[in-house]
Design a protein around this motif. Structure first.
Motif, PDB file in Angstrom:
ATOM      1  N   ARG A 171      45.049  45.918  39.737  1.00 53.98           N
ATOM      2  CA  ARG A 171      44.132  46.502  38.753  1.00 53.98           C
ATOM      3  C   ARG A 171      44.898  46.619  37.432  1.00 53.98           C
ATOM      4  O   ARG A 171      45.798  47.444  37.296  1.00 53.98           O
ATOM      5  CB  ARG A 171      43.633  47.858  39.239  1.00 53.98           C
ATOM      6  N   ARG A 173      44.999  46.594  33.156  1.00 56.15           N
ATOM      7  CA  ARG A 173      44.352  46.759  31.859  1.00 56.15           C
ATOM      8  C   ARG A 173      44.847  45.670  30.922  1.00 56.15           C
ATOM      9  O   ARG A 173      46.037  45.551  30.620  1.00 56.15           O
ATOM     10  CB  ARG A 173      44.687  48.136  31.266  1.00 56.15           C
ATOM     11  N   VAL A 190      40.666  45.243  33.853  1.00 60.01           N
ATOM     12  CA  VAL A 190      39.977  46.429  33.350  1.00 60.01           C
ATOM     13  C   VAL A 190      40.178  46.487  31.842  1.00 60.01           C
ATOM     14  O   VAL A 190      41.309  46.394  31.362  1.00 60.01           O
ATOM     15  CB  VAL A 190      40.529  47.717  33.999  1.00 60.01           C
ATOM     16  N   GLN A 196      42.620  55.639  26.354  1.00 58.93           N
ATOM     17  CA  GLN A 196      42.303  55.890  27.761  1.00 58.93           C
ATOM     18  C   GLN A 196      43.307  55.272  28.730  1.00 58.93           C
ATOM     19  O   GLN A 196      43.210  55.496  29.940  1.00 58.93           O
ATOM     20  CB  GLN A 196      40.908  55.345  28.077  1.00 58.93           C
ATOM     21  N   ALA A 200      44.427  56.487  32.836  1.00 53.36           N
ATOM     22  CA  ALA A 200      44.066  55.558  33.908  1.00 53.36           C
ATOM     23  C   ALA A 200      45.287  55.144  34.721  1.00 53.36           C
ATOM     24  O   ALA A 200      45.237  55.055  35.953  1.00 53.36           O
ATOM     25  CB  ALA A 200      43.361  54.332  33.337  1.00 53.36           C
ATOM     26  N   SER A 203      46.556  58.287  36.785  1.00 55.69           N
ATOM     27  CA  SER A 203      45.695  58.660  37.908  1.00 55.69           C
ATOM     28  C   SER A 203      45.666  57.610  39.011  1.00 55.69           C
ATOM     29  O   SER A 203      45.177  57.881  40.104  1.00 55.69           O
ATOM     30  CB  SER A 203      44.271  58.890  37.412  1.00 55.69           C
ATOM     31  N   THR A 205      44.042  54.762  38.632  1.00 59.18           N
ATOM     32  CA  THR A 205      42.843  53.940  38.443  1.00 59.18           C
ATOM     33  C   THR A 205      43.233  52.502  38.159  1.00 59.18           C
ATOM     34  O   THR A 205      42.531  51.568  38.546  1.00 59.18           O
ATOM     35  CB  THR A 205      41.995  54.500  37.288  1.00 59.18           C
ATOM     36  N   ILE A 206      44.352  52.302  37.482  1.00 53.54           N
ATOM     37  CA  ILE A 206      44.905  50.973  37.263  1.00 53.54           C
ATOM     38  C   ILE A 206      46.348  50.955  37.750  1.00 53.54           C
ATOM     39  O   ILE A 206      46.996  51.996  37.849  1.00 53.54           O
ATOM     40  CB  ILE A 206      44.829  50.542  35.786  1.00 53.54           C
ATOM     41  N   ASP A 207      46.849  49.753  38.062  1.00 47.74           N
ATOM     42  CA  ASP A 207      48.212  49.575  38.563  1.00 47.74           C
ATOM     43  C   ASP A 207      49.184  49.117  37.482  1.00 47.74           C
ATOM     44  O   ASP A 207      50.406  49.235  37.657  1.00 47.74           O
ATOM     45  CB  ASP A 207      48.229  48.527  39.681  1.00 47.74           C
TER      46      ASP A 207
END
Length: 361
Positions: A171, A173, A190, A196, A200, A203, A205-207
């Motif tokens: 994941r 960005r 992403v 943001q 992310a 948390s 939400t992205i790696d």
């Protein structure tokens, strides 16, 4: 500058109506929206510099009031706000607008494509500017390139990259046509604005995430979460910053103020691009020595795989059904290929000579 200061300042700004430019005794005030947190080192500062310089060079006849990302419109809405005339101009990057046409991406960056100086040469002396104008006119926007962050980095990764298998399902960005290259390589791409990215990554939400390079990445604080910092950022060998002006507002300017904006753009390109080249190595040293960041090179087999995918994307765009996209892709590829051999002999030849075991300095 602390990450919370940069990002939190956006919330303190007062919202304003952007429907029409302010007029007072023959003076014009334009409202600029940006895709950056206010005063973010690199693009955020460059946006304010652009606004200030237009006012200075016009003797105050044309002034620009800046609204940072999210203060009036979200980052992704900046282009549409200007096209619709609800804002007068924006400061951003072409890679944010490729959903409107993939041809726009060439004016900002293309994976395995041109450096900032090559792309600026194409724009000024290879027909790029005329096609840039033609493309943006479709949307009622007049564009100017106002800087470039130079070669970007592939970014911060929680885990090491050893092979293409490590990339699949990641994941990540990123943005633009480089993002499409990574998507085809197996990443889950992403798209997130600068403000943001940290949350992310923190948390989970992205790696992994890429943004610009050391100068702008350091204040975002991504190194606090991920210590593996990879180069080269082949997804963006250059990344142009631009302003886009509502075409009605642009056409309403007298010729001397149009010249002011045009020469502001040229001077800003020189100043902003050279500043990145100066600030990136300083920031990189701080990331490594003060924050324990591990600088790592992307494995060669991965670079070859990514490059082949970039070639596939280019071939598709050179056969695009939109004649303008095809013309842009053909012109870009021909200029890049013509420049490539000489750059290997000239710039790369000199860079490689620095690595020889010589006594200098």
């Amino acid at each position: 500058m602390q990450r919370r200061t940069i990002i939190g300042s956006a919330a303190a700004a007062t919202a304003a109506t952007l429907a029409t430019p302010a007029l007072s005794q023959g003076r014009i005030e334009w409202r600029m929206v940006t895709i950056w947190p206010r005063n973010l080192p690199g693009p955020g500062v460059a946006a304010q510099r652009c606004a200030d310089r237009i006012g200075q060079m016009s003797g105050g006849r044309l002034t620009v009031r800046l609204f940072a990302a999210g203060e009036v419109v979200p980052p992704a809405g900046a282009f549409d706000a200007v096209a619709a005339g609800t804002a007068d101009l924006y400061h951003g990057v072409p890679s944010f607008w490729i959903s409107k046409s993939p041809g726009i991406g060439f004016f900002g960056s293309f994976p395995y494509g041109m450096t900032a100086y090559e792309r600026q040469g194409w724009m000024m002396h290879g027909g790029g500017q005329a096609m840039y104008d033609e493309m943006y006119a479709r949307f009622g926007v007049k564009g100017f390139i106002v800087g470039d962050s130079g070669p970007q980095w592939m970014g911060f990764f929680r885990r090491e990259l050893n092979s293409l298998e490590d990339f699949r399902g990641l994941r990540y960005r990123t943005a633009g046509l480089g993002g499409e290259m990574f998507r085809r390589a197996g990443a889950s791409v992403v798209s997130l604005p600068a403000g943001q990215i940290f949350a992310a990554l923190q948390s989970g939400t992205i790696d992994a995430a890429e943004f610009v390079g050391p100068f702008s990445d350091l204040p975002l604080g991504l190194h606090q979460v991920a210590k593996n910092y990879y180069y080269p950022g082949v997804q963006e060998p250059s990344s142009a910053e631009e302003i886009g002006i509502n075409m009605g507002r642009w056409n309403a300017l007298p010729d001397d103020l149009k010249a002011v904006v045009r020469f502001c753009a040229l001077s800003l390109h020189e100043e902003t691009t050279s500043e990145y080249d100066v600030r990136h190595p300083i920031a990189l040293n701080e990331l490594v020595t003060r924050h324990g960041v591990q600088v790592k090179e992307v494995p060669r087999d991965m670079l070859i795989a990514f490059g082949n995918i970039a070639g596939e994307i280019l071939a598709e765009l050179r056969a695009h059904q939109d004649p303008l996209v095809k013309r842009i892709a053909d012109s870009y590829a021909e200029f890049r290929n013509r420049s490539a051999a000489y750059m290997l002999q000239s710039y790369a030849g000199n860079f490689n000579s620095r690595a020889l075991p010589i006594r200098w300095g």
